[in-house]
Design an enzyme around this catalytic site. Structure first.
Site, mmCIF file in Angstrom:
data_model
loop_
_atom_site.group_PDB
_atom_site.id
_atom_site.type_symbol
_atom_site.label_atom_id
_atom_site.label_comp_id
_atom_site.label_asym_id
_atom_site.label_seq_id
_atom_site.Cartn_x
_atom_site.Cartn_y
_atom_site.Cartn_z
ATOM 1 C CD GLU A 166 -1.584 -5.193 6.467
ATOM 2 O OE1 GLU A 166 -1.158 -4.034 6.616
ATOM 3 O OE2 GLU A 166 -1.995 -5.635 5.400
ATOM 4 C CD GLU A 373 -6.268 -5.976 4.271
ATOM 5 O OE1 GLU A 373 -5.537 -5.230 3.596
ATOM 6 O OE2 GLU A 373 -6.519 -5.768 5.467
HETATM 7 C C1 FCB Z 1 -3.458 -2.736 4.148
HETATM 8 C C2 FCB Z 1 -4.442 -2.455 5.268
HETATM 9 C C3 FCB Z 1 -5.834 -2.156 4.797
HETATM 10 C C4 FCB Z 1 -5.886 -1.348 3.521
HETATM 11 C C5 FCB Z 1 -4.909 -1.893 2.499
HETATM 12 C C6 FCB Z 1 -4.920 -1.136 1.200
HETATM 13 O O1 FCB Z 1 -2.170 -2.540 4.620
HETATM 14 O O2 FCB Z 1 -4.547 -3.572 6.123
HETATM 15 O O3 FCB Z 1 -6.516 -1.543 5.853
HETATM 16 O O4 FCB Z 1 -5.716 0.005 3.742
HETATM 17 O O5 FCB Z 1 -3.618 -1.931 3.027
#
Ligand code: FCB
Length: 466
Positions: A166, A373
């Site tokens: 990110e 994620e």
């Molecule tokens: C994202 C991050 C990860 C985690 C989630 C909830 O932005 O990549 O590390 O904290 O949020």
């Protein structure tokens, strides 16, 4: 209805080194910018939590791998802590750090779990941070060396690599909202850093391919969809420009090989465009990622009604992980009045995932996509019977998997899903308040307790669908 996934679809979960490892001062690990940030600004972290113990994964990794196996995982996304490998960022390689990850990767492979490894999930070695972090071009060189060390040390074990986690979120929170280190409100620096990160990414991909291994390399982006707040043309324009600075400044170089013209123009007009050197742009143009990782939590809504000062800040008055900011006269982000929100003001909107998968597919048709994620945080405790009945997490994951299933049916090349997170962990700013895991961590004893969702997911992985 039956949702059957393609053969070989990866069923995994994700973590990041700083958020789970602990042992921050053991076996030669150096400080990262986050260790120092937590020490120097304890008031900014919920209950002054630190990552020092986190989930004690550094000592409990073998049990954690055994749990993943028992829960049917076929993949696991994790990150390497740069300060464990090169403690001061530029000096000697720490063999104990290398040995730790070699043991971990070997155990994963032995358990039939494919590691998907991110090189940088925000834990910049502190000496580099002190010397200017990503504003200092020397950090790019240090990263390239670190990347090479990792490719050479782990290339026989790791076949899926990602450069950065990110870059948009870390840059905007580090340099615009000032919620993350280095806590700056400096849009010029943000644009410079983002540019450097994307050039570094391109160089790392070239380095990796130059080494000629059989692995694949990509980047993990949070491609947060940006929708107009209303159907007025002004809001449509606000959404377009917000998307340019929030997403496209990061996605376009990685997937299209160029920085987006509208953002370049905006930054040039405001005299904050970094020097864009020909050789950098050539590197970016040559970028050939093998896959894209997408992190998806919630969408944004842009309104043109932005009256804050130029590149002014509207951090919504909270210290949550809220990447909220506005640019006067261009856009501000607003809530969706009809949205379904978690307790953390994160909207639950599965179709947003479809939109960003479609974008990745449109940019690079057929490019493998991993959902690296996706998950839901909640405040949780053990029930009387010693478990966690997290039906909302099951619903959340299922709804997003249904979207992925539809995207695959429509020809998008989605190869796997990594739920955030394998276990409850240390959140940037929120400490241990929100829990995201399949595994509940008892903070007193460090005991791992699989939640109801973990058993549900095991069944999904076993049937390759639901
Ligand atoms: C994202 C991050 C990860 C985690 C989630 C909830 O932005 O990549 O590390 O904290 O949020």
């Amino acid at each position: 209805m039956e949702f059957q996934f393609p053969q070989g679809f990866v069923w995994g979960s994700a973590t990041a080194a700083l958020q789970i490892e602990g042992a921050t001062r053991e076996d030669g690990r150096g400080d990262s910018q986050w260790d120092v940030f937590c020490r120097e600004h304890p008031e900014r972290i919920w209950q002054q939590a630190t990552p020092d113990l986190a989930c004690d994964h550094y000592h409990r990794w073998a049990g954690d791998v055994a749990l993943m196996k028992a829960l049917g995982h076929t993949g696991y996304r994790l990150s390497i802590a740069w300060p464990r490998i090169i403690p001061d960022g530029t000096g000697a390689v720490n063999e104990a750090g290398v040995a730790f990850y070699r043991r971990l990767f070997a155990a994963l492979i032995e358990a039939g779990i494919e590691p998907n490894v991110t090189l940088y999930h925000w834990d910049l070695p502190q000496p580099l941070a002190r010397a200017g972090g990503w504003e200092n071009p020397a950090t790019m060189d240090a990263f390239l060396r670190y990347a090479r060390v990792c490719f050479e040390a782990f290339g026989d074990q790791v076949k899926l690599w990602a450069t950065f986690n990110e870059p948009s979120w870390s840059t905007l929170n580090g340099y615009v909202t000032a919620l993350h280190p280095p806590l700056k409100h400096d849009y010029r620096a943000a644009v410079q850093v983002a540019y450097t990160l994307m050039v570094t990414h391109a160089r790392t991909v070239a380095l990796f391919h130059g080494l000629g291994g059989d692995g694949k390399i990509g980047i993990v982006q949070n491609m947060c969809p940006v929708y107009p707040a209303t159907d007025s043309p002004r809001d449509a324009e606000a959404a377009r420009i917000a998307d340019a600075v929030y997403n496209r400044w990061f996605i376009d170089p990685a997937l299209l090989g160029r920085f987006p013209e509208d953002a370049v123009e905006l930054y040039r007009r405001n005299h904050i465009l970094p020097e864009m050197r020909r050789e950098d742009l050539d590197m970016v143009a040559a970028d050939s990622v093998d896959f894209i990782g997408v992190n998806y939590y919630f969408p944004h809504y842009a309104s043109a009604d932005a009256t804050e000062t130029l590149f002014g800040l509207n951090t919504s008055g909270n210290r949550d992980e809220d990447c909220h900011f506005s640019i006067k006269g261009l856009f501000k982000f607003v809530r969706n009045p009809k949205g379904r929100y978690t307790d953390w003001a994160w909207e639950i909107y599965p179709p947003g995932l479809r939109d960003l998968l479609a974008r990745a597919h449109r940019y690079r048709p057929g490019l493998p996509i991993y959902v690296t994620e996706n998950g839901i945080g909640a405040q949780e405790t053990l029930d009387a019977d010693g478990t966690v009945d997290d039906q909302y997490r099951i619903d959340f994951v299922r709804e997003h998997l249904e979207v992925i299933h539809g995207a695959i049916a429509d020809g998008m090349n989605v190869r796997g899903y990594y739920m955030w997170a394998l276990m409850d962990n240390f959140s940037w700013l929120n400490g241990y308040k929100k829990r995201y895991g399949f595994l509940f961590i008892d903070r007193e004893t460090m005991r791992r307790v699989p939640k109801k969702s973990a058993f549900w997911y095991r069944e999904v992985a076993r049937r390759n669908g639901f």
